[in-house]
Design a protein around this motif. Structure first.
Motif, PDB file in Angstrom:
ATOM      1  N   TYR A  94       0.852  -1.182   0.000  1.00 41.98           N
ATOM      2  CA  TYR A  94       0.000   0.000   0.000  1.00 41.98           C
ATOM      3  C   TYR A  94       0.891   1.238   0.000  1.00 41.98           C
ATOM      4  O   TYR A  94       1.872   1.307   0.753  1.00 41.98           O
ATOM      5  CB  TYR A  94      -0.926   0.022   1.216  1.00 41.98           C
ATOM      6  CG  TYR A  94      -1.856   1.213   1.245  1.00 41.98           C
ATOM      7  CD1 TYR A  94      -3.059   1.183   0.552  1.00 41.98           C
ATOM      8  CD2 TYR A  94      -1.521   2.365   1.950  1.00 41.98           C
ATOM      9  CE1 TYR A  94      -3.912   2.284   0.558  1.00 41.98           C
ATOM     10  CE2 TYR A  94      -2.373   3.463   1.963  1.00 41.98           C
ATOM     11  CZ  TYR A  94      -3.561   3.415   1.264  1.00 41.98           C
ATOM     12  OH  TYR A  94      -4.402   4.492   1.266  1.00 41.98           O
ATOM     13  N   THR A 142      -8.389   8.258  -4.421  1.00 46.67           N
ATOM     14  CA  THR A 142      -8.872   7.803  -3.117  1.00 46.67           C
ATOM     15  C   THR A 142     -10.339   7.388  -3.181  1.00 46.67           C
ATOM     16  O   THR A 142     -10.742   6.385  -2.582  1.00 46.67           O
ATOM     17  CB  THR A 142      -8.686   8.910  -2.067  1.00 46.67           C
ATOM     18  OG1 THR A 142      -7.310   9.277  -1.999  1.00 46.67           O
ATOM     19  CG2 THR A 142      -9.131   8.437  -0.689  1.00 46.67           C
ATOM     20  N   TRP A 201     -10.604   4.013  -4.879  1.00 49.78           N
ATOM     21  CA  TRP A 201     -10.175   2.961  -3.947  1.00 49.78           C
ATOM     22  C   TRP A 201     -11.275   2.669  -2.928  1.00 49.78           C
ATOM     23  O   TRP A 201     -11.585   1.503  -2.662  1.00 49.78           O
ATOM     24  CB  TRP A 201      -8.891   3.404  -3.254  1.00 49.78           C
ATOM     25  CG  TRP A 201      -8.345   2.394  -2.283  1.00 49.78           C
ATOM     26  CD1 TRP A 201      -7.531   1.340  -2.553  1.00 49.78           C
ATOM     27  CD2 TRP A 201      -8.586   2.364  -0.865  1.00 49.78           C
ATOM     28  NE1 TRP A 201      -7.237   0.641  -1.405  1.00 49.78           N
ATOM     29  CE2 TRP A 201      -7.877   1.256  -0.355  1.00 49.78           C
ATOM     30  CE3 TRP A 201      -9.326   3.167   0.005  1.00 49.78           C
ATOM     31  CZ2 TRP A 201      -7.889   0.935   1.000  1.00 49.78           C
ATOM     32  CZ3 TRP A 201      -9.341   2.837   1.358  1.00 49.78           C
ATOM     33  CH2 TRP A 201      -8.627   1.729   1.845  1.00 49.78           C
ATOM     34  N   VAL A 236      -3.552   6.564  -4.783  1.00 48.11           N
ATOM     35  CA  VAL A 236      -3.055   5.480  -3.934  1.00 48.11           C
ATOM     36  C   VAL A 236      -2.775   4.264  -4.807  1.00 48.11           C
ATOM     37  O   VAL A 236      -3.327   4.128  -5.908  1.00 48.11           O
ATOM     38  CB  VAL A 236      -4.070   5.101  -2.825  1.00 48.11           C
ATOM     39  CG1 VAL A 236      -4.336   6.279  -1.913  1.00 48.11           C
ATOM     40  CG2 VAL A 236      -5.361   4.582  -3.434  1.00 48.11           C
ATOM     41  N   ASN A 246       0.524   5.644  -0.481  1.00 48.78           N
ATOM     42  CA  ASN A 246      -0.316   6.830  -0.710  1.00 48.78           C
ATOM     43  C   ASN A 246       0.492   8.123  -0.697  1.00 48.78           C
ATOM     44  O   ASN A 246      -0.077   9.210  -0.610  1.00 48.78           O
ATOM     45  CB  ASN A 246      -1.440   6.902   0.314  1.00 48.78           C
ATOM     46  CG  ASN A 246      -0.921   7.016   1.735  1.00 48.78           C
ATOM     47  OD1 ASN A 246       0.285   7.017   1.976  1.00 48.78           O
ATOM     48  ND2 ASN A 246      -1.834   7.090   2.696  1.00 48.78           N
ATOM     49  N   GLU A 282      -2.341  -0.087  -4.280  1.00 48.07           N
ATOM     50  CA  GLU A 282      -2.420  -1.221  -3.361  1.00 48.07           C
ATOM     51  C   GLU A 282      -2.390  -2.521  -4.144  1.00 48.07           C
ATOM     52  O   GLU A 282      -2.926  -2.608  -5.258  1.00 48.07           O
ATOM     53  CB  GLU A 282      -3.696  -1.162  -2.510  1.00 48.07           C
ATOM     54  CG  GLU A 282      -3.762  -2.311  -1.505  1.00 48.07           C
ATOM     55  CD  GLU A 282      -4.949  -2.231  -0.561  1.00 48.07           C
ATOM     56  OE1 GLU A 282      -4.854  -2.777   0.544  1.00 48.07           O
ATOM     57  OE2 GLU A 282      -5.969  -1.615  -0.939  1.00 48.07           O
TER      58      GLU A 282
END
Length: 485
Positions: free
Chosen positions: A337, A472, A475, A351, A339, A353
């Motif tokens: 992860y 964001t 996500w 971000v 950011n 992941e």
């Protein structure tokens, strides 16, 4: 040609930007380093924390004292092949997992074809595995579970070939020499595919110990298949061969499996620096133990320490999960992860992941398929349903014995192909027999929509499987359950 086309698709998904992220991801920090150590000296070393930067830069030079490792060497030797070919870098330590993951797509397609005798369902099975999120993540990460999965799948394929050859041999005897079916029937002779399966199962156990559940389960499956084959061929007293067949199969599977397992420790045997390699030198044997070579006594002591570790591990981890939740994706594992300073998502902030999460539509379909297959196995005596259920059970149910231990959802990678086969068999029932008419038409529409739903689900979650940038809000929209965060 259909499976080959799916193979190309799956290969593209697994090899695309395989070297990203360039850092060690999750437990790669253990296995990529262990593989490099094996390649250099034949046994695993401990690495100081400061070595991570050198590893990421592709110039590792830290080989400290021997390391206490808790998994056998084969999976790490497989990873080492990629490091030998391409160097100690992210692409190198992930290469073999991507290759085995891609090949497993072809294996599943051919296995489904042999199970169902349907070209269409074979292609569907390959496609479903190609677009499964957990399989994709495990094919792009240097962990042992993807290697374990491949050996188990290869063993299952070999057993299917052995089953078909055995039944064909008995059918030929029934046609040409029916008198040999008297009593307990003929011996089944040389069976190379059964031996190949035993080798693959030995490699599975030499990758992670939970392969032993498959070794025992598949051995029982072979014995029951042989009993059914003798009965179908017209053998008058097939059950009288049950005990001899069980002894023969057990000897083949466990004998070859043990030989392969011991051979996997060749690097440890051949050197003096491995963990506990010289334990026996300071612990003299007594009694019958004097008949055992010191090297084997040292290995036994090492394995006792490994067993103690596995059975007493209780450390808390934010991504640990109970096996009950695996099939419904209750708690996936975040491998990576980021950011900070992330760009490329078309918005701000971004971000990245990598989430070890099965494609939701596929896993929920497979979870619904398992009770149906259980009914097929019990009520219809469907050998295909029984075989797939046994393969899922061997990879899933034993973890309930250790549910208080620190365990993770990604352990389910070992039986993911068999969940795909369960979903495929169920789709075959929905599709119906290949007879033109309304039943076939509506079945094709329903099954086709389910496959399309799986593909769309995969496409939606794909950025989370490979670490592509997301805003964001994008996500957050993909965090369907709070437990996924």
């Amino acid at each position: 040609m259909g499976p080959l086309a799916i193979l190309l698709l799956g290969g593209y998904l697994r090899f695309r930007n395989l070297g990203e992220p360039r850092t060690l991801v999750f437990d790669e920090t253990y296995y990529a380093k262990d593989a490099w150590s094996l390649l250099r000296t034949g046994y695993e070393h401990s690495w100081p924390d400061k070595a991570d930067a050198a590893v990421v830069a592709g110039h590792p030079s830290f080989l400290d004292r021997a390391s206490f490792v808790v998994h056998p060497p084969v999976g790490k030797w497989v990873i080492a092949v990629g490091e030998w070919l391409f160097g100690m870098n992210a692409f190198g330590w992930r290469f073999m997992l991507a290759l085995l993951g891609t090949l497993s797509i072809l294996l599943v397609a051919r296995i489904a074809r042999r199970l169902t005798r349907s070209d269409l369902l074979g292609v569907v099975a390959g496609l479903l595995l190609a677009v499964d999120g957990l399989h994709l993540v495990m094919s792009r990460t240097a962990l042992l579970d993807g290697v374990l999965m491949f050996w188990l799948l290869a063993a299952f394929g070999c057993l299917l070939l052995d089953r078909d050859q055995t039944r064909a041999r008995l059918a030929a005897i029934a046609e040409r020499q029916p008198e040999r079916l008297a009593g307990s029937g003929p011996r089944l002779g040389w069976r190379p595919w059964r031996i190949a399966a035993a080798v693959f199962l030995g490699l599975a156990c030499a990758t992670k110990w939970n392969g032993v559940w498959y070794l025992a389960g598949f051995a029982a499956l072979v014995v029951l298949w042989d009993l059914g084959a003798r009965r179908a061929a017209g053998v008058r007293h097939p059950c009288t061969r049950l005990v001899p067949d069980a002894l023969t199969t057990g000897t083949v599977f466990f004998g070859i499996g043990l030989a392969v397992y011991l051979a996997s420790w060749a690097g440890w045997f051949a050197t003096d620096g491995g963990w506990d390699r010289r334990w026996a030198d300071t612990h003299p044997a007594a009694g019958l133990a004097t008949l055992v070579p010191d090297a084997l006594r040292s290995l036994w002591h090492y394995h006792a320490a490994m067993w103690h570790f596995h059975t007493t591990l209780r450390a808390s981890h934010p991504y640990m999960s109970h096996p009950w939740g695996w099939l419904v994706l209750a708690r996936p594992v975040s491998y990576f992860y980021e950011n900070q300073n992330v760009t490329g998502c078309g918005g701000d902030p971004c971000v990245r992941e990598i989430l070890a999460l099965g494609t939701p539509a596929l896993w929920w379909l497979a979870a619904a398929a398992l009770p149906y297959l259980a009914w097929r196995a019990l009520a219809r005596r469907d050998w295909r349903a029984s075989a797939v259920l046994l393969a899922v059970a061997a990879g899933w149910l034993p973890w309930f014995l250790y549910s208080e231990r620190t365990i993770f959802y990604f352990y389910a990678a070992a039986f993911t192909p068999f969940l795909v086969l369960a979903a495929t068999l169920t789709l075959g029932t929905i599709l119906g027999p290949p007879v033109p008419g309304p039943r076939r038409t509506w079945g094709a529409i329903t099954a086709g929509l389910l496959v399309l739903l799986v593909v769309l689900s995969f496409a939606y979650f794909h950025p989370l499987f490979v670490g592509d940038p997301l805003t964001t809000s994008e996500w957050n929209n993909r965090m369907w359950l709070r437990s996924w965060i």
